[in-house]
Structures are given as C-alpha cells and as structure tokens.
Scaffold this active site. Structure first.
Site, mmCIF file in Angstrom:
data_model
loop_
_atom_site.group_PDB
_atom_site.id
_atom_site.type_symbol
_atom_site.label_atom_id
_atom_site.label_comp_id
_atom_site.label_asym_id
_atom_site.label_seq_id
_atom_site.Cartn_x
_atom_site.Cartn_y
_atom_site.Cartn_z
ATOM 1 C CE LYS A 1 -0.149 -4.197 1.517
ATOM 2 N NZ LYS A 1 0.174 -5.216 2.666
ATOM 3 C CB THR B 1 -5.016 -2.151 1.399
ATOM 4 O OG1 THR B 1 -5.779 -1.048 1.622
ATOM 5 C CG2 THR B 1 -3.866 -2.402 -0.510
ATOM 6 C CE1 TYR C 1 0.054 4.033 2.029
ATOM 7 C CE2 TYR C 1 -2.155 4.586 1.365
ATOM 8 C CZ TYR C 1 -1.617 4.082 1.859
ATOM 9 O OH TYR C 1 -1.541 3.563 2.794
ATOM 10 C CG LEU D 1 -0.427 -8.682 10.235
ATOM 11 C CD1 LEU D 1 -0.851 -10.007 11.490
ATOM 12 C CD2 LEU D 1 -2.172 -8.217 10.122
ATOM 13 C CD1 TRP E 1 -11.033 -3.768 9.030
ATOM 14 C CD2 TRP E 1 -9.619 -5.394 10.381
ATOM 15 N NE1 TRP E 1 -10.899 -5.365 8.282
ATOM 16 C CE2 TRP E 1 -10.294 -6.340 8.801
ATOM 17 C CE3 TRP E 1 -8.566 -6.290 10.807
ATOM 18 C CZ2 TRP E 1 -9.502 -7.527 8.474
ATOM 19 C CZ3 TRP E 1 -8.626 -7.360 10.214
ATOM 20 C CH2 TRP E 1 -8.640 -8.592 9.674
ATOM 21 C CE1 TYR F 1 -0.767 -0.198 1.900
ATOM 22 C CE2 TYR F 1 -2.840 0.363 1.236
ATOM 23 C CZ TYR F 1 -1.844 -0.058 2.200
ATOM 24 O OH TYR F 1 -2.077 -1.373 2.660
#
Length: 393
Positions: A192, A142, A108, A99, A218, A188
């Site tokens: 990812k 993400t 960013y 995580l 979330w 970012y």
C-alpha cells in the site's frame, strides 16, 4: 429519497455540483456498497460499479423495483487482474475510485504474494489508465502504512511515551516504520505504501489529479464476513466480524496477545460522508492524503471485546458467557510471521481544514447499530448451521 427534484447542490466554495460518472472499482464490498447507496440516494452522480461480486449492492441493481436511480448505476462483473474492459470503463468516467484490495490481516501471513499483487501490481494499470486518460483518482490506502509508532520503541516507563508527537499519526510528517522482512504481516502495508508513492510520483511528474484515503478501522453493517455463513468456514475476518462471529456462536472472544493493541474506530456512515466531500470538492481534495478516522473512539482490543459483549447482550436479549474472553498468542491465531502496531491514532488536521469534516458517532452507538444488524442478519442462520441433526434409531 432520491435527489431528482432537489434544488441545485453546491460545493464547499458555493459552486454548483455537476453530475459525474464515477468508475468505482470494488463497488460490491463493504465500503463500496455504502458509498453507492450515498451516491444513489443523495446525488445525481452515475456509477460504473466494478467488482466480482454484487451481493452487497444487489438491492440497488434491481430495475423491477422501479428505483429512481436505476439508470444511474451499472454493474460490471470483472476482475481487474485479467479484464481489458477496465481501460474502457475508466475512459468513460470523470472520476475513478479504487477500493479493490486484499485487506484481512489473517491473509497477510498466509497469502503474502496475493496480498502484494492485489494491493500493488493489480493497482498499477488503474493508476496508469487514470494518468494517461487524464482522469481524477481517489485511491484507498490504509492506516497500516504508518506501521509502528515511534513511541513503541521507547521504554515502557519513559516520560515521553505518551506525548502525542510520538504516537499521533500525521499524513505528511509521520515516518512509516515496519517490522523486519520475515514478519510477513507487513506485506500489506508495504504494498500500500509503494502504490501511494507511485500515485504521488504520477501527480508530480505527469499531473495526475489524486486523493489518497487512509481509513482507520471503518466499521458498520455489511462489514466483512461471518465464517461459514456468508464466507469461507476456515476464513478469519477482521476484528469486528471475528468478535461478532464469536458472540453469535456463544463462544469466548479471542484476544490476540492479551488484546493490548490500541485502535480507533469510526462509523461507516460518518466515513462515507468524508469520501463524498472529496468527490464533490476536487479543488480542495486533489493532491492530499487524508486520514479518515475518529480519534475520540480509541480503545484497546480488550476494551472493544468488553463493550461488544455488553452491547450484544442488550440487542440480542441473550446472557453473556461467564468467561467472555480467552487469551491466545498471535502465533496461535495468525501463524508465524505476525507482528503488530501498538497504537493507531489519526491526526485529523488536514481533512478538517480542507473539507471541514469531523466524525460524529460514538463508539457505543456505532457498535450498537452494527451488532443490531449482525444479530438480525445472522443469528438464525448460525442457529440452523450449528443445530445438531436429530438422532436416528
């Protein structure tokens, strides 16, 4: 209640679920804390909790309270960048959940190097150790990897603009479309995406068992920080905490570029249930990328601000401001190099077919739960922090 005297639990295919040792990297964060609670309260799995901070899980780590799960969770305070102990913890585990990330949009632009290192370079040893030690990996990515939708490139009045195929985000079909290199906001997403590709390649070439999670906003209690109270005064958290901070301080909510971007939001407790299913159903989860979101909870950021203003007035008993929002440009708010995606609507076919998961909580209910928590936790602290010292003669 703990699961100690409970009947044998079964997976989705009717097989008994065996207790696992889970190395959870980033266990002390928002998602990690809720996942640790789920595992302690409802399962017999053990957690090697790895993080720099333990504030959000301290209530699970206090043996003097006699918790029935005390022997099943161990906290290891380490930074995965610099600590050789990580490999040993991964070797001790059956499953690794990663995580760890810098995942705040304000960073960013201002910290693109840290963002890239955190989300790609620092994750490389985790993937390597899992592959070499034959350990299963659940890696958190993400929804930002999708970038912009195809629909955003169509003219505003184009008849196809609202066709789902031009904006619905599908794990195995939708292309990843980012802005130009000078738009550092995409640092970012690119980092990812690259770690996703590396994990996928490790699976294809070396047999790594993996699942990749793409969270779609979330939200819930313990999300992010409130600047100056449990985080840096100059920090800019994500949208829910940003708006919560404004509401708690009786300030107008700042809408970046008019708040026209569209987002979906899912309740943390619904989302954690999806991860729980991945943990306990490896044969169904391995090799898949999963969108985890709630397409029914779609609003513009402006609509989100309006809802939060109403709900906060309800839970706090305080009147709303006469002018509850103010428009700011992305350059004013984030600085040079910011760019944004228009919509993020997840297609939920894969997770529904593989794990039978669907989100349950409406946007109104999850915002009411979250803002009730925010008011209870922070309102008094903010009053004290902002109170003017008494004048002296």
């Amino acid at each position: 209640m703990a699961a100690s005297g409970a009947a044998v639990r079964l997976d989705l295919d009717g097989r008994p679920i065996q207790p696992l040792t889970i190395c959870m990297i980033g266990a002390g964060g928002f998602i990690g804390s809720h996942l640790c609670e789920k595992l302690m309260f409802e399962t017999q799995h053990s957690v090697l909790a790895v993080d720099v901070y333990d504030d959000k899980i301290r209530h699970l780590l206090e043996p003097e309270n006699g918790h029935p799960w005390s022997s099943r969770i161990q906290f290891h305070r380490l930074n995965i960048k610099h600590d050789s102990r990580l490999e040993g913890l991964i070797k001790m585990s059956d499953l690794v959940i990663n995580l760890a990330a810098i995942c705040t949009p304000a960073d960013y632009n201002t910290r693109p190097l840290d963002t890239i290192y955190s989300n790609f370079i620092d994750a490389l040893p985790v993937v390597k150790y899992c592959s070499e030690s034959n350990k299963r990996l659940i890696h958190f990515s993400t929804c930002e990897v999708y970038g912009k939708t195809i629909g955003c490139f169509l003219p505003k009045d184009h008849p196809l603009k609202n066709e789902p195929e031009f904006y619905m985000l599908k794990e195995n079909e939708t292309p990843c479309i980012f802005g130009s290199i000078d738009k550092q906001r995409w640092s970012y997403a690119c980092a990812k995406q690259l770690i996703e590709r590396l994990i996928y390649a490790e699976g294809a070439e070396n047999g790594l068992q993996f699942s990749i999670v793409r969270p779609f906003n979330w939200i819930g209690p313990r999300m992010d920080f409130i600047p100056g109270i449990d985080g840096p005064s100059e920090g800019v958290p994500r949208v829910l905490a940003c708006f919560s901070n404004n509401l708690l301080r009786h300030e107008p909510l700042k809408l970046v570029d008019g708040g026209l971007s569209q987002r979906t939001f899912v309740y943390i407790k619904d989302a954690i249930e999806a991860v729980h299913l991945m943990i306990e159903n490896p044969e169904r989860a391995n090799g898949h990328i999963f969108n985890v979101g709630n397409p029914n909870n779609e609003v513009t950021v402006r609509q989100l601000a309006e809802m939060m203003t109403k709900i906060y007035a309800k839970v706090s008993g305080e009147p709303s401001l006469e002018v509850p929002t103010v428009d700011v440009t992305s350059q004013e708010f984030y600085g040079e190099g910011y760019d944004d995606s228009d919509k993020r609507i997840p297609d939920m076919t894969i997770i529904n077919e593989q794990l039978g998961w669907n989100p349950k909580t409406s946007l109104w209910d999850l915002l009411e739960s979250t803002l009730t928590y925010q008011h209870k936790t922070y309102a008094e602290a903010i009053k004290r922090a902002t109170a003017k010292p008494a004048a002296t003669s």
